[in-house]
Design a protein around this motif. Structure first.
Motif, PDB file in Angstrom:
ATOM      1  N   ILE A  72       0.850  -1.184   0.000  1.00 27.73           N
ATOM      2  CA  ILE A  72       0.000   0.000   0.000  1.00 27.73           C
ATOM      3  C   ILE A  72       0.893   1.243   0.000  1.00 27.73           C
ATOM      4  N   THR A  73       0.516   2.225  -0.813  1.00 24.83           N
ATOM      5  CA  THR A  73       1.199   3.516  -0.786  1.00 24.83           C
ATOM      6  C   THR A  73       0.151   4.591  -0.538  1.00 24.83           C
ATOM      7  N   THR A  74       0.412   5.424   0.454  1.00 28.73           N
ATOM      8  CA  THR A  74      -0.422   6.591   0.727  1.00 28.73           C
ATOM      9  C   THR A  74       0.337   7.825   0.245  1.00 28.73           C
ATOM     10  N   LEU A  75      -0.293   8.970   0.312  1.00 26.62           N
ATOM     11  CA  LEU A  75       0.379  10.196  -0.121  1.00 26.62           C
ATOM     12  C   LEU A  75       1.680  10.417   0.650  1.00 26.62           C
ATOM     13  N   GLU A  76       1.685  10.070   1.928  1.00 30.16           N
ATOM     14  CA  GLU A  76       2.915  10.215   2.724  1.00 30.16           C
ATOM     15  C   GLU A  76       4.058   9.384   2.134  1.00 30.16           C
ATOM     16  N   GLY A  77       3.719   8.271   1.515  1.00 26.88           N
ATOM     17  CA  GLY A  77       4.724   7.396   0.915  1.00 26.88           C
ATOM     18  C   GLY A  77       5.338   7.960  -0.344  1.00 26.88           C
ATOM     19  N   LEU A  78       4.756   9.015  -0.869  1.00 25.45           N
ATOM     20  CA  LEU A  78       5.300   9.652  -2.070  1.00 25.45           C
ATOM     21  C   LEU A  78       6.173  10.849  -1.746  1.00 25.45           C
ATOM     22  N   SER A  79       6.476  11.044  -0.473  1.00 26.70           N
ATOM     23  CA  SER A  79       7.208  12.249  -0.057  1.00 26.70           C
ATOM     24  C   SER A  79       8.591  12.371  -0.696  1.00 26.70           C
TER      25      SER A  79
END
Length: 152
Positions: A72-79
């Motif tokens: 799972i990737t959330t927006l935080e994971g795209l930092s």
């Protein structure tokens, strides 16, 4: 209660979840990743969009138990993702964000699309965003923002 092992934003998580817990509640309440928003809770608005195994999904429609073994990737994971940063900057510069409530979901849908199609057609872009409702900007500034980020 069920035990799940899931990779969230690159980190392996071993957690207990209830049978009725949605992925949305798991990332927000258990993991404190609050960029993912709850809008409608029925998969209509896209505010809760995350990337699951490479695909954009409405996290309000996925049970946490179904995520066992998933990535799972959330927006935080795209930092640390350079394209995500370009998108975020372009959204601010070109008016693709106003209230900001839909923006995390739009960015996640766009990121999932760009991972598969780095130079998407307008039709692919519109298809990827059709599940994201924006009540403030309309879609033209969002599309312009994405095109600006792709030109960089």
């Amino acid at each position: 209660m069920s035990n799940i092992k899931v990779k969230v934003n690159g980190k392996l998580i071993d957690a207990q979840v209830t049978g009725q817990m949605h992925l949305l509640d798991f990332v927000r309440d258990k993991l404190s990743l609050t960029a993912t928003k709850e809008g409608c809770a029925v998969g209509e608005c896209g505010a809760c969009t995350v990337i699951m195994d490479g695909n954009a999904v409405c996290s309000c429609l996925v049970l946490a138990e179904q995520c066992d073994g998933a990535e799972i990737t959330t927006l935080e994971g795209l930092s640390n993702d350079p394209m995500a940063k370009k998108l975020q900057n372009a959204f601010v510069e070109h008016g693709g964000v106003q209230c900001g409530f839909c923006t995390p979901g739009v960015l996640m849908s766009t990121s999932a699309l760009l991972a598969k199609h780095p130079q998407p057609s307008d039709e692919q872009l519109m298809d990827a965003l059709e599940g994201n409702i924006c009540r403030c900007t309309g879609y033209q500034p969002i599309i312009q923002s994405i095109h600006a980020a792709l030109k960089e």
